[in-house]
Design a protein around this motif. Structure first.
Motif, mmCIF file in Angstrom:
data_model
loop_
_atom_site.group_PDB
_atom_site.id
_atom_site.type_symbol
_atom_site.label_atom_id
_atom_site.label_comp_id
_atom_site.label_asym_id
_atom_site.label_seq_id
_atom_site.Cartn_x
_atom_site.Cartn_y
_atom_site.Cartn_z
ATOM 1 N N ALA A 167 2.682 1.029 -4.558
ATOM 2 C CA ALA A 167 1.496 0.195 -4.655
ATOM 3 C C ALA A 167 0.284 1.019 -4.246
ATOM 4 O O ALA A 167 0.389 1.938 -3.426
ATOM 5 C CB ALA A 167 1.618 -1.024 -3.759
ATOM 6 N N ALA A 168 -0.858 0.685 -4.829
ATOM 7 C CA ALA A 168 -2.111 1.347 -4.470
ATOM 8 C C ALA A 168 -3.144 0.280 -4.170
ATOM 9 O O ALA A 168 -3.177 -0.762 -4.832
ATOM 10 C CB ALA A 168 -2.585 2.248 -5.606
ATOM 11 N N MET A 169 -3.961 0.525 -3.158
ATOM 12 C CA MET A 169 -5.020 -0.409 -2.804
ATOM 13 C C MET A 169 -6.263 0.366 -2.411
ATOM 14 O O MET A 169 -6.194 1.567 -2.168
ATOM 15 C CB MET A 169 -4.575 -1.366 -1.712
ATOM 16 C CG MET A 169 -4.114 -0.706 -0.455
ATOM 17 S SD MET A 169 -2.928 -1.683 0.472
ATOM 18 C CE MET A 169 -1.505 -1.592 -0.563
ATOM 19 N N VAL A 170 -7.380 -0.351 -2.356
ATOM 20 C CA VAL A 170 -8.655 0.324 -2.130
ATOM 21 C C VAL A 170 -9.476 -0.410 -1.079
ATOM 22 O O VAL A 170 -9.573 -1.632 -1.097
ATOM 23 C CB VAL A 170 -9.493 0.393 -3.431
ATOM 24 C CG1 VAL A 170 -10.773 1.182 -3.218
ATOM 25 C CG2 VAL A 170 -8.684 0.991 -4.560
ATOM 26 N N ILE A 171 -10.064 0.390 -0.206
ATOM 27 C CA ILE A 171 -11.066 -0.116 0.725
ATOM 28 C C ILE A 171 -12.406 0.285 0.125
ATOM 29 O O ILE A 171 -12.776 1.464 0.130
ATOM 30 C CB ILE A 171 -10.892 0.502 2.121
ATOM 31 C CG1 ILE A 171 -9.511 0.166 2.664
ATOM 32 C CG2 ILE A 171 -11.995 0.014 3.058
ATOM 33 C CD1 ILE A 171 -9.126 0.942 3.895
ATOM 34 N N VAL A 172 -13.097 -0.690 -0.461
ATOM 35 C CA VAL A 172 -14.412 -0.436 -1.053
ATOM 36 C C VAL A 172 -15.454 -0.771 0.006
ATOM 37 O O VAL A 172 -15.511 -1.900 0.490
ATOM 38 C CB VAL A 172 -14.643 -1.298 -2.319
ATOM 39 C CG1 VAL A 172 -16.019 -1.001 -2.912
ATOM 40 C CG2 VAL A 172 -13.550 -1.079 -3.344
ATOM 41 N N VAL A 173 -16.264 0.232 0.368
ATOM 42 C CA VAL A 173 -17.305 0.056 1.378
ATOM 43 C C VAL A 173 -18.659 0.202 0.689
ATOM 44 O O VAL A 173 -18.889 1.168 -0.033
ATOM 45 C CB VAL A 173 -17.162 1.110 2.507
ATOM 46 C CG1 VAL A 173 -18.262 0.932 3.550
ATOM 47 C CG2 VAL A 173 -15.786 1.013 3.155
ATOM 48 N N TYR A 188 0.822 -2.971 -7.843
ATOM 49 C CA TYR A 188 1.878 -2.026 -8.219
ATOM 50 C C TYR A 188 1.386 -1.026 -9.254
ATOM 51 O O TYR A 188 0.626 -1.374 -10.161
ATOM 52 C CB TYR A 188 3.057 -2.754 -8.862
ATOM 53 C CG TYR A 188 3.797 -3.702 -7.953
ATOM 54 C CD1 TYR A 188 4.409 -3.257 -6.788
ATOM 55 C CD2 TYR A 188 3.922 -5.040 -8.292
ATOM 56 C CE1 TYR A 188 5.114 -4.131 -5.981
ATOM 57 C CE2 TYR A 188 4.630 -5.919 -7.490
ATOM 58 C CZ TYR A 188 5.221 -5.463 -6.334
ATOM 59 O OH TYR A 188 5.915 -6.315 -5.543
ATOM 60 N N LEU A 189 1.866 0.193 -9.145
ATOM 61 C CA LEU A 189 1.610 1.192 -10.176
ATOM 62 C C LEU A 189 2.464 0.877 -11.393
ATOM 63 O O LEU A 189 3.643 0.535 -11.253
ATOM 64 C CB LEU A 189 1.974 2.600 -9.682
ATOM 65 C CG LEU A 189 0.926 3.374 -8.910
ATOM 66 C CD1 LEU A 189 0.668 2.758 -7.561
ATOM 67 C CD2 LEU A 189 1.350 4.809 -8.762
ATOM 68 N N ASP A 190 1.879 0.985 -12.577
ATOM 69 C CA ASP A 190 2.653 0.891 -13.805
ATOM 70 C C ASP A 190 3.422 2.204 -13.974
ATOM 71 O O ASP A 190 3.030 3.222 -13.401
ATOM 72 C CB ASP A 190 1.726 0.659 -15.010
ATOM 73 C CG ASP A 190 1.128 -0.738 -15.019
ATOM 74 O OD1 ASP A 190 1.745 -1.660 -14.447
ATOM 75 O OD2 ASP A 190 0.036 -0.901 -15.587
ATOM 76 N N PRO A 191 4.512 2.206 -14.760
ATOM 77 C CA PRO A 191 5.249 3.465 -14.961
ATOM 78 C C PRO A 191 4.315 4.577 -15.443
ATOM 79 O O PRO A 191 3.481 4.363 -16.320
ATOM 80 C CB PRO A 191 6.280 3.104 -16.036
ATOM 81 C CG PRO A 191 6.470 1.629 -15.886
ATOM 82 C CD PRO A 191 5.118 1.090 -15.474
ATOM 83 N N ARG A 232 10.175 -5.478 -11.229
ATOM 84 C CA ARG A 232 9.380 -5.124 -10.054
ATOM 85 C C ARG A 232 10.192 -4.840 -8.790
ATOM 86 O O ARG A 232 9.617 -4.491 -7.769
ATOM 87 C CB ARG A 232 8.376 -6.232 -9.737
ATOM 88 C CG ARG A 232 7.276 -6.336 -10.748
ATOM 89 C CD ARG A 232 6.325 -5.174 -10.595
ATOM 90 N NE ARG A 232 5.140 -5.367 -11.404
ATOM 91 C CZ ARG A 232 4.473 -4.399 -11.957
ATOM 92 N NH1 ARG A 232 4.868 -3.157 -11.806
ATOM 93 N NH2 ARG A 232 3.411 -4.641 -12.672
ATOM 94 N N ALA A 233 11.525 -4.988 -8.837
ATOM 95 C CA ALA A 233 12.299 -4.740 -7.618
ATOM 96 C C ALA A 233 13.779 -4.574 -7.937
ATOM 97 O O ALA A 233 14.289 -5.168 -8.882
ATOM 98 C CB ALA A 233 12.126 -5.895 -6.638
ATOM 99 N N VAL A 234 14.429 -3.752 -7.125
ATOM 100 C CA VAL A 234 15.875 -3.600 -7.181
ATOM 101 C C VAL A 234 16.393 -3.933 -5.781
ATOM 102 O O VAL A 234 16.022 -3.273 -4.803
ATOM 103 C CB VAL A 234 16.310 -2.178 -7.581
ATOM 104 C CG1 VAL A 234 17.830 -2.037 -7.525
ATOM 105 C CG2 VAL A 234 15.783 -1.820 -8.960
ATOM 106 N N LEU A 235 17.210 -4.965 -5.703
ATOM 107 C CA LEU A 235 17.824 -5.361 -4.435
ATOM 108 C C LEU A 235 19.264 -4.875 -4.444
ATOM 109 O O LEU A 235 20.008 -5.120 -5.391
ATOM 110 C CB LEU A 235 17.786 -6.882 -4.262
ATOM 111 C CG LEU A 235 18.471 -7.436 -3.015
ATOM 112 C CD1 LEU A 235 17.771 -6.951 -1.741
ATOM 113 C CD2 LEU A 235 18.511 -8.958 -3.063
ATOM 114 N N SER A 236 19.641 -4.175 -3.376
ATOM 115 C CA SER A 236 21.009 -3.678 -3.286
ATOM 116 C C SER A 236 21.519 -3.827 -1.865
ATOM 117 O O SER A 236 20.767 -4.165 -0.945
ATOM 118 C CB SER A 236 21.074 -2.209 -3.727
ATOM 119 O OG SER A 236 20.292 -1.414 -2.875
#
Length: 190
Positions: A53-59, A86-89, A27-31
């Motif tokens: 990442a994806a998120m939703v505002i459900v109204v 997070y989005l999957d590959p 889930r992450a690459v630290l450099s």
């Protein structure tokens, strides 16, 4: 005014001399990047590369927003957040966003419209955040995943700004998305 041709660098552009990976996980690459400022000062800068990442505002029809009350151990606080993850590959952002809403809240969005995309911390983190607006949702489950949230709530849009001001909503994705909805509502675009 400086006019630039193809391949020319802007006077204020930083130079990257290299980047070495410190840790590489699913889930992450630290450099650490070796960077040089335009004035010649050189230093190392931490860089975190994270999947989008994806998120939703459900109204809903009553002008309420679907949110999750959850504890965030990094800041050691309970906060309201939009559902997302997070989005999957190779996953389409809208599909990810809809999947996350249903997995985290038990509600399936009826519609998905892309609202905005932003980078939450451009100086250190590379992670596009894609926010969708959904009109309405159908409940598919009443079982709450205790690992996701303590409770789910439908919060009135009219009270969202106060919750942000009171520190109940602090996550970059939630704040940016909800402020975009409030702006659209105030300018009668929603």
């Amino acid at each position: 005014m400086l006019v630039m041709g193809t391949g020319m660098r802007r006077a204020s552009e930083w130079t990257i001399h290299g980047e070495r990976i410190i840790d590489d996980t699913r889930r992450a690459v630290l450099s650490v990047a070796d960077v040089e400022l335009p004035d010649g000062v050189r230093f190392e800068q931490y860089v975190l590369r994270v999947p989008a990442a994806a998120m939703v505002i459900v109204v809903d029809d009553a002008d309420r927003v679907l949110m999750m009350w959850r504890h965030r151990f990094i800041i050691d606080r309970w906060v309201w957040e939009l559902p997302g993850g997070y989005l999957d590959p190779d996953e389409e952002p809208a599909a990810c966003a809809a999947r996350e809403v249903e997995e985290e809240t038990g509600w399936r969005p009826r519609s998905m419209t892309r609202l905005l995309t932003f980078q939450p911390m451009v100086g250190t983190i590379d992670q596009p955040n894609i926010v969708y607006l959904a009109r309405g949702a159908d409940q598919t489950s009443t079982t709450l995943d205790v690992n996701e949230a303590e409770r789910i709530g439908w919060l009135p849009i009219d009270g969202i700004r106060q919750r942000i001001d009171d520190g109940e909503i602090v996550g970059a994705g939630s704040v940016a998305g909800l402020l975009a909805v409030l702006l659209a509502k105030a300018t009668r675009q929603l």
